[in-house]
Every structure is written in C-alpha cells, then in structure tokens.
Design a protein around this motif. Structure first.
Motif, mmCIF file in Angstrom:
data_model
loop_
_atom_site.group_PDB
_atom_site.id
_atom_site.type_symbol
_atom_site.label_atom_id
_atom_site.label_comp_id
_atom_site.label_asym_id
_atom_site.label_seq_id
_atom_site.Cartn_x
_atom_site.Cartn_y
_atom_site.Cartn_z
ATOM 1 N N ASP A 29 -27.376 -13.285 16.151
ATOM 2 C CA ASP A 29 -28.002 -12.712 17.345
ATOM 3 C C ASP A 29 -28.088 -11.194 17.309
ATOM 4 O OD1 ASP A 29 -25.332 -12.221 17.608
ATOM 5 O OD2 ASP A 29 -25.108 -13.105 19.600
ATOM 6 N N THR A 57 -26.128 -26.467 18.593
ATOM 7 C CA THR A 57 -27.274 -26.629 19.478
ATOM 8 C C THR A 57 -28.034 -27.888 19.105
ATOM 9 O OG1 THR A 57 -27.543 -24.257 19.871
ATOM 10 C CG2 THR A 57 -29.488 -25.636 20.169
ATOM 11 N N GLU A 113 -24.747 -18.875 18.137
ATOM 12 C CA GLU A 113 -24.121 -18.887 19.466
ATOM 13 C C GLU A 113 -25.166 -18.794 20.565
ATOM 14 O OE1 GLU A 113 -20.964 -16.154 20.075
ATOM 15 O OE2 GLU A 113 -19.935 -16.653 18.209
ATOM 16 N N ASN A 114 -26.210 -18.020 20.335
ATOM 17 C CA ASN A 114 -27.287 -17.855 21.311
ATOM 18 C C ASN A 114 -28.607 -18.036 20.574
ATOM 19 O OD1 ASN A 114 -29.184 -17.016 23.192
ATOM 20 N ND2 ASN A 114 -27.949 -15.308 23.943
ATOM 21 N N PRO A 115 -29.064 -19.285 20.393
ATOM 22 C CA PRO A 115 -30.234 -19.536 19.559
ATOM 23 C C PRO A 115 -31.515 -18.863 20.051
ATOM 24 C CG PRO A 115 -29.607 -21.510 20.773
ATOM 25 C CD PRO A 115 -28.487 -20.532 20.929
ATOM 26 N N ARG A 116 -31.656 -18.704 21.347
ATOM 27 C CA ARG A 116 -32.861 -18.043 21.855
ATOM 28 C C ARG A 116 -32.839 -16.551 21.494
ATOM 29 N NH1 ARG A 116 -35.460 -21.725 24.958
ATOM 30 N NH2 ARG A 116 -34.176 -23.468 25.719
ATOM 31 N N ARG A 117 -31.672 -15.958 21.551
ATOM 32 C CA ARG A 117 -31.540 -14.572 21.127
ATOM 33 C C ARG A 117 -31.809 -14.444 19.623
ATOM 34 N NH1 ARG A 117 -32.383 -9.333 21.696
ATOM 35 N NH2 ARG A 117 -30.811 -8.066 20.609
ATOM 36 N N THR A 118 -31.340 -15.420 18.855
ATOM 37 C CA THR A 118 -31.603 -15.412 17.419
ATOM 38 C C THR A 118 -33.098 -15.433 17.138
ATOM 39 O OG1 THR A 118 -29.513 -16.530 16.938
ATOM 40 C CG2 THR A 118 -31.232 -16.664 15.260
ATOM 41 N N ASP A 150 -24.206 -11.344 12.236
ATOM 42 C CA ASP A 150 -24.361 -12.317 13.308
ATOM 43 C C ASP A 150 -25.832 -12.667 13.485
ATOM 44 O OD1 ASP A 150 -21.625 -12.290 13.928
ATOM 45 O OD2 ASP A 150 -21.879 -10.500 15.178
#
Length: 227
Positions: free
Chosen positions: A95, A161, A117-122, A93
């Motif tokens: 993230d 996104t 799914e969570n680009p900032r976390r990526t 994943d």
C-alpha cells in the motif's frame, strides 16, 4: 503473525521453490499475454523466489525488473537464485509502493494480491506508478467463485481478501484502471488421480479437485492505465 513472519518461515523451509513450481503452471500463460516490449520496466508484486522476473528477462528481454516482497527471507532467497544485474529485489509494503509516479510499464502479481492489508489502496498505488498505457496483470487462485480454495484461510495466520470476479473488476475501475480482460486459466498440468484414489489427504473427491484446478484454476484480471 504478520505476512513478513509467515513468509519468512516459508522461505526458511524452502517452500518458496514449491510455490514457484505450482504457480508456474498458470503463471506462464498469464505472462505470455503481457504486452511486454524490450527495455520495459516491470514490477513483480509479491515476488517470492523471483521466478517471474527471471522468466521475463529470458523471454521478453525486459530492461529492468523489480521484485517487491514483505519477507526479507524470501528476498534473500530470490537474490541467491538470480544472477542478473538488471533484476533487483526490495522490501516494501503493497500500500506504499517505493516507485515514482508514471515510472513502471507493467505490474504483475501471482498469488499475492489477496495478502494486501488494504487492497483498494494497493490498486491506487499501482495506478499511480503505471505509465499511461501500462498494465497490471493480477492472478489469484483464492477468489469467491473457486469455492474449494476458501479453506486456505484456515491454513494461514494472516487475513486474506476474498473477492469475486465482479468485485475485482469493480475495484480496478474504482482505482482508475480500465479492465481490459478477465478470465480463468485452468491448471492442465497438475495430475488428478482416478476417482477410486479418493479421498486423499487433501481432497474428499475427484470432483472437488477437478473444480479447483480444471474448472476455475487461476483468475486473471488485467487493468490498463488510461493513456
């Protein structure tokens, strides 16, 4: 449908090779800018058919390449295309990257980051695994300024996104990456028919096709992990 299911279908239909051919038009220019040195470790995020790592092994003699993808079928295809013990493919994943902190020299992603799914976390995960001075080369053609790519969301079942160029820069900085450069790489190779050939199945006008490929092309944002 999940990203895994979506791209499993693509791989089963052979569309991974089609993506490779189209993406290579601008990916090769982004890769040519990467400060890759012999022996470096590179992660290809959303590897698809694995063509990026095969190219880097040939042109830059990277020490170790890892291709990460959510699709088992994409990975199965990538392994079948790649006969190189220094290149490995793994499912994971975006993230929660399965790499130790400060363990990767460079991360590359071509037309895949917007599926996170969570680009900032990526981005935080990429910052975590990069060694000091390491780089993240993020290439996308689906972004706010490129208006004629927006309809792509209607053709795929997973949420994507849609950030502008300034939003990419801001998100990189918030994740702790220094933005070294950002620009648009036009696609000079795709053939654009004369005006009298329009409309086509995909384009209402020649102007729209020119805007998509020659004016905007691929947005490249480069982040560097502070030393």
């Amino acid at each position: 449908m999940s990203a895994r299911e979506e791209f499993d279908d693509w791989a089963a239909d052979g569309r991974d090779r089609g993506m490779e051919e189209r993406h290579w038009h601008t990916a090769k220019h982004a890769l040519a800018r990467m400060p890759v040195e012999e022996g470096d470790t590179v992660l290809d995020l959303g590897t698809g058919s694995g063509y990026v790592l095969r190219a880097l092994r040939e042109t830059a003699d990277i020490g170790r390449g890892y291709g990460l993808d959510a699709s088992p079928e994409m990975l199965r295809n990538a392994r079948s295309y790649t006969d190189d013990p220094q290149v490995g493919f793994l499912r994971g994943d975006f993230d929660a990257l399965p790499f130790a902190t400060d363990s990767v020299d460079h991360v590359f992603s071509m037309e895949a980051f917007y599926y996170a799914e969570n680009p900032r976390r990526t981005l935080e995960e990429i910052r975590r695994i990069l060694r000091p001075g390491g780089t993240f080369y993020c290439a996308v053609n689906y972004y706010e300024e490129s208006e004629h790519t927006h309809e792509w969301q209607d053709n795929i079942s997973i949420d994507m996104t849609l950030w502008s160029a300034p939003e990419y820069r801001r998100a990189f900085r918030e994740a702790g990456l220094v933005v070294a450069e950002q620009d648009e790489i036009p696609d000079r190779e795709i053939e654009i028919p004369p005006a009298e050939a329009f409309p086509t199945d995909d384009w209402e006008s020649r102007e729209a096709m020119v805007d998509r490929y020659r004016t905007h092309g691929t947005l490249l944002t480069v982040g560097v992990a502070p030393a």
